[in-house]
Write a protein that holds these residues in place. Structure first.
Motif, PDB file in Angstrom:
ATOM      1  N   ARG A 289       0.914  -1.275  -0.033  1.00 50.69           N
ATOM      2  CA  ARG A 289      -0.040   0.133   0.022  1.00 50.69           C
ATOM      3  C   ARG A 289       0.782   1.291   0.032  1.00 50.69           C
ATOM      4  NH1 ARG A 289      -5.747   0.849   2.807  1.00 50.69           N
ATOM      5  NH2 ARG A 289      -6.289  -0.875   1.338  1.00 50.69           N
ATOM      6  N   PHE A 290       2.011   1.165   0.664  1.00 50.34           N
ATOM      7  CA  PHE A 290       2.917   2.401   0.847  1.00 50.34           C
ATOM      8  C   PHE A 290       3.276   2.746  -0.669  1.00 50.34           C
ATOM      9  CE2 PHE A 290       6.185  -0.696   0.974  1.00 50.34           C
ATOM     10  CZ  PHE A 290       7.263  -0.135   0.079  1.00 50.34           C
ATOM     11  N   ALA A 291       3.812   1.690  -1.404  1.00 50.87           N
ATOM     12  CA  ALA A 291       4.161   1.721  -2.903  1.00 50.87           C
ATOM     13  C   ALA A 291       2.874   2.360  -3.719  1.00 50.87           C
ATOM     14  CB  ALA A 291       4.628   0.452  -3.390  1.00 50.87           C
ATOM     15  N   ILE A 292       1.910   2.044  -3.568  1.00 50.15           N
ATOM     16  CA  ILE A 292       0.696   2.623  -4.372  1.00 50.15           C
ATOM     17  C   ILE A 292       0.573   3.937  -4.124  1.00 50.15           C
ATOM     18  CG2 ILE A 292      -1.911   2.377  -4.498  1.00 50.15           C
ATOM     19  CD1 ILE A 292      -1.788  -0.598  -3.840  1.00 50.15           C
ATOM     20  N   ALA A 293       0.474   4.211  -2.719  1.00 50.61           N
ATOM     21  CA  ALA A 293       0.527   5.644  -2.254  1.00 50.61           C
ATOM     22  C   ALA A 293       1.594   6.562  -3.223  1.00 50.61           C
ATOM     23  CB  ALA A 293       0.524   5.934  -0.782  1.00 50.61           C
ATOM     24  N   LYS A 294       2.798   6.059  -3.120  1.00 56.32           N
ATOM     25  CA  LYS A 294       3.817   6.777  -3.904  1.00 56.32           C
ATOM     26  C   LYS A 294       3.663   6.966  -5.329  1.00 56.32           C
ATOM     27  CE  LYS A 294       5.574   7.685  -0.131  1.00 56.32           C
ATOM     28  NZ  LYS A 294       5.480   9.118   0.356  1.00 56.32           N
ATOM     29  N   LEU A 328       4.605  -9.597 -11.548  1.00 59.28           N
ATOM     30  CA  LEU A 328       3.413  -8.504 -11.953  1.00 59.28           C
ATOM     31  C   LEU A 328       3.670  -7.289 -11.319  1.00 59.28           C
ATOM     32  CD1 LEU A 328       0.572 -10.828 -12.636  1.00 59.28           C
ATOM     33  CD2 LEU A 328       1.697  -9.288 -14.329  1.00 59.28           C
ATOM     34  N   ALA A 329       3.924  -7.408  -9.744  1.00 60.13           N
ATOM     35  CA  ALA A 329       3.876  -6.134  -9.101  1.00 60.13           C
ATOM     36  C   ALA A 329       5.156  -5.151  -9.507  1.00 60.13           C
ATOM     37  CB  ALA A 329       4.173  -6.716  -7.626  1.00 60.13           C
ATOM     38  N   SER A 330       6.179  -6.073  -9.558  1.00 67.90           N
ATOM     39  CA  SER A 330       7.617  -5.217  -9.975  1.00 67.90           C
ATOM     40  C   SER A 330       7.302  -4.367 -11.330  1.00 67.90           C
ATOM     41  CB  SER A 330       8.775  -6.004 -10.048  1.00 67.90           C
ATOM     42  OG  SER A 330       9.723  -5.417 -10.669  1.00 67.90           O
ATOM     43  N   VAL A 331       6.456  -5.051 -12.300  1.00 63.61           N
ATOM     44  CA  VAL A 331       6.460  -4.627 -13.552  1.00 63.61           C
ATOM     45  C   VAL A 331       5.352  -3.429 -13.693  1.00 63.61           C
ATOM     46  CG1 VAL A 331       5.284  -4.999 -16.043  1.00 63.61           C
ATOM     47  CG2 VAL A 331       7.021  -6.777 -14.826  1.00 63.61           C
ATOM     48  N   VAL A 332       4.288  -3.718 -12.697  1.00 67.29           N
ATOM     49  CA  VAL A 332       3.387  -2.352 -12.828  1.00 67.29           C
ATOM     50  C   VAL A 332       3.808  -1.029 -12.062  1.00 67.29           C
ATOM     51  CG1 VAL A 332       1.219  -1.748 -11.890  1.00 67.29           C
ATOM     52  CG2 VAL A 332       1.441  -4.108 -12.712  1.00 67.29           C
ATOM     53  N   ALA A 333       4.679  -1.568 -11.076  1.00 69.95           N
ATOM     54  CA  ALA A 333       5.309  -0.464 -10.180  1.00 69.95           C
ATOM     55  C   ALA A 333       6.248   0.438 -10.995  1.00 69.95           C
ATOM     56  CB  ALA A 333       5.911  -0.953  -8.894  1.00 69.95           C
ATOM     57  N   GLN A 334       7.056  -0.233 -11.754  1.00 68.84           N
ATOM     58  CA  GLN A 334       8.105   0.493 -12.802  1.00 68.84           C
ATOM     59  C   GLN A 334       7.258   1.287 -13.774  1.00 68.84           C
ATOM     60  OE1 GLN A 334      11.784  -2.002 -13.924  1.00 68.84           O
ATOM     61  NE2 GLN A 334      10.581  -3.747 -13.214  1.00 68.84           N
ATOM     62  N   TYR A 335       6.421   0.773 -14.209  1.00 70.47           N
ATOM     63  CA  TYR A 335       5.845   1.150 -15.536  1.00 70.47           C
ATOM     64  C   TYR A 335       4.250   1.303 -15.157  1.00 70.47           C
ATOM     65  CZ  TYR A 335       5.248   3.235 -20.229  1.00 70.47           C
ATOM     66  OH  TYR A 335       5.054   3.977 -21.527  1.00 70.47           O
ATOM     67  N   ASP A 499      13.910  -2.391  -7.005  1.00 73.48           N
ATOM     68  CA  ASP A 499      13.488  -2.404  -5.758  1.00 73.48           C
ATOM     69  C   ASP A 499      12.273  -1.601  -5.290  1.00 73.48           C
ATOM     70  OD1 ASP A 499      13.580  -2.608  -3.130  1.00 73.48           O
ATOM     71  OD2 ASP A 499      15.423  -1.660  -2.420  1.00 73.48           O
ATOM     72  N   MET A 500      11.208  -2.261  -4.810  1.00 73.37           N
ATOM     73  CA  MET A 500       9.904  -1.357  -4.476  1.00 73.37           C
ATOM     74  C   MET A 500      10.378  -0.311  -3.567  1.00 73.37           C
ATOM     75  SD  MET A 500       6.889  -2.168  -5.526  1.00 73.37           S
ATOM     76  CE  MET A 500       6.791  -3.996  -5.811  1.00 73.37           C
ATOM     77  N   ASN A 501      11.429  -0.473  -2.730  1.00 71.30           N
ATOM     78  CA  ASN A 501      11.569   0.837  -1.712  1.00 71.30           C
ATOM     79  C   ASN A 501      12.157   1.935  -2.450  1.00 71.30           C
ATOM     80  OD1 ASN A 501      10.742  -0.635   0.897  1.00 71.30           O
ATOM     81  ND2 ASN A 501      12.798  -1.766   0.702  1.00 71.30           N
ATOM     82  N   SER A 502      12.602   1.881  -3.776  1.00 72.22           N
ATOM     83  CA  SER A 502      12.898   2.839  -4.550  1.00 72.22           C
ATOM     84  C   SER A 502      11.933   3.899  -4.592  1.00 72.22           C
ATOM     85  CB  SER A 502      13.620   2.494  -5.813  1.00 72.22           C
ATOM     86  OG  SER A 502      12.584   1.910  -6.449  1.00 72.22           O
TER      87      SER A 502
END
Length: 525
Positions: A289-294, A328-335, A499-502
């Motif tokens: 959720r924190f990554a979604i917020a960012k 999938l999480a990494s792919v969507v978070a990257q782009y 890294d999701m924390n990025s």
């Protein structure tokens, strides 16, 4: 000289007198029945004397009453007055006549509207001008604003707005806020209802509320131009709940103003139907959720991607193109843009291109997407230009394929910077080409900021290491490594990974485009 005359009825305790009347004209009293004066005698309470006297003095008429029924009818002595009393002075139309007149006027207005191509069917019950001239003024005013007949037919109720009382005050207010006149046409096409609004009651409170959400005053006009519908929202309705939800999932309160400035459509999104299901679906893919917020802070427009119409089908498409579910999480978070575009056609085109020029397999293509999902937006010319560069550097096709699969970013970097890095690799570092095949991410590091200073440090220390050990770490970590007497093999990573924390880091190098041309017009479509 004036001669006074008196007319009176003598009864006990009562005298009726008309003093100081001109005496040049005198006539006998004439009995009429126009008005009565009731005089009651104290001596005879049971009898009532009603007498009427009429006489004329210089065309003026005075009267008193008498009850003698045997007296003849009065002569006509008034001039200039019509018989029938004062009610005959004004001719008032009946309600039916007024209704018929309104119907006739409305029919004329409707005929005018039909004559210019406007369908008035939806105007029944709406208060309209009573004359064609006033309606023509309204139509002409809307035309001058750039609205066409089709625009008016899309919202004919706008014809119920007065030019002076409604349209001009609203447009003047928007202009004072900074809304550009050149945008008025599109503004009114999207939200013509604004012309019905009261500046004080409806519009000013919304603007004040937006400023309270940390939207800068100079950004207010752009927000209204982008999303004019916001002027019709209730302050304590959808707007407040959507903002509260975003803050609740972790969007920083200080970022709300920027988020809404870039994507004000959020203010019109219902939390239960749009925002919450979208957030929960991304969580189901494995994005914290924190990554979604960012992600929302950086790209708030992603909330506008249709969940059922676009996002879910695109995720299913990724799986069909050999993207592993756990990535999938990494792919969507990257782009995140990827889940909001027409993805299938882009994937098909890019897969066929890479297969034709580097002979990549479907499994290779899946790995390429996992490592750099932005590749779906790289143009064909850019891909071919970068492949040709690698071939010119002396890499055979099989090694080019291995480098692209290992680090797809080599298909999107600045060619001029890649040339400088390659020249330094050959002339100063004097390493074999196989080192670049093993670590093609070398091209993603800054030559002056990272490669040169680190290479000089290991040369001074006399260390021999791989490119991965040299580059794939932070500056702090590299300083620690310089204290080692030997190289720890466990710390060596062949490739950098996402890294999701990025996402928690400030928007800086990764998004600046200094070394990675994600937003370059000549690289991407």
């Amino acid at each position: 000289m004036k001669i006074g005359s008196y007319v009176g009825i003598r009864k006990s305790n009562f005298l009726l007198v008309h003093p100081d009347l001109p005496a040049f004209t005198y006539c006998k009293p004439l009995l009429t029945s126009s008005s009565t004066l009731r005089i009651t005698s104290n001596n005879d309470k049971n009898s009532r004397l009603i007498t009427k006297f009429q006489y004329s003095v210089a065309d003026r008429t005075f009267a008193s009453s008498s009850a003698d029924t045997s007296v003849s009818k009065p002569k006509t002595v008034r001039s200039g007055w019509k018989k029938g009393g004062s009610s005959s002075l004004y001719s008032r139309p009946s309600l039916l006549e007024m209704k018929n007149e309104r119907v006739a006027n409305r029919a004329k207005v409707y005929d005018f509207l039909r004559g210019v191509g406007i369908v008035p069917d939806e105007l029944d019950g709406l208060e309209l001008p009573v004359t064609v001239e006033v309606m023509r003024e309204r139509v002409d005013f809307l035309h001058n604003l750039g609205l066409t007949i089709d625009d008016i037919n899309n919202y004919p109720l706008v014809l119920g707005c007065s030019v002076k009382k409604n349209m001009i005050p609203v447009l003047d207010y928007l202009g004072k806020l900074g809304v550009r006149k050149s945008t008025f046409t599109e503004f009114l096409r999207r939200y013509p209802q604004v012309l019905h609004a009261s500046v004080v009651v409806d519009l000013a409170p919304v603007v004040k509320y937006l400023q309270g959400l940390d939207i800068k005053p100079y950004d207010i006009p752009r927000v209204l131009e982008r999303y004019p519908e916001v002027l019709g929202f209730k302050l304590e309705g959808t707007m407040s709940t959507s903002v509260a939800y975003l803050v609740g999932i972790g969007v920083a309160r200080r970022e709300i103003g920027g988020v809404l400035t870039r994507y004000p459509e959020i203010l019109g999104m219902r939390v239960g139907r749009v925002v919450k299901p979208f957030v929960e679906y991304l969580e189901s893919l494995g994005i914290p959720r924190f990554a979604i917020a960012k992600l929302i802070e950086k790209q708030p427009h992603m909330l506008g991607f249709g969940l059922e119409e676009r996002v879910k089908p695109n995720v299913d498409t990724l799986l069909k193109f050999n993207v592993r579910r756990e990535t999938l999480a990494s792919v969507v978070a990257q782009y995140p843009e990827m889940i909001g575009i027409d993805l299938k056609s882009k994937l098909i085109g890019q897969q066929n291109l890479l297969k034709s020029i580097i002979n990549s397999s479907s499994e290779d293509f899946g790995l390429i997407i996992e490592k750099m999902p932005q590749v779906v937006s790289v143009t064909n010319s850019a891909v071919m230009k970068h492949v040709d560069f690698l071939k010119d550097c002396g890499f055979p096709l099989d090694q080019v394929r291995k480098m692209v699969v290992g680090c797809p970013q080599v298909l999107a970097l600045n060619i001029d910077i890649m040339k400088l890095s390659f020249n330094y690799f050959q002339r100063e570092m004097q390493r074999p080409l196989d080192d670049l095949v093993a670590f093609p991410a070398y091209f993603t590091y800054g030559l002056e900021s990272t490669i040169k200073p680190r290479h000089k440090m290991i040369m001074k220390k006399g260390l021999k290491c791989s490119l991965s050990w040299l580059l794939n770490c932070s500056d702090e970590k590299f300083q620690d490594r310089m204290d080692y007497d030997t190289i720890d093999m466990e710390e060596m990573e062949t490739m950098p990974s996402f890294d999701m924390n990025s996402l928690m880091e400030p928007r800086s190098a990764y998004e600046s485009g200094s070394e990675y041309e994600e937003d370059s017009d000549d690289e991407y479509v």
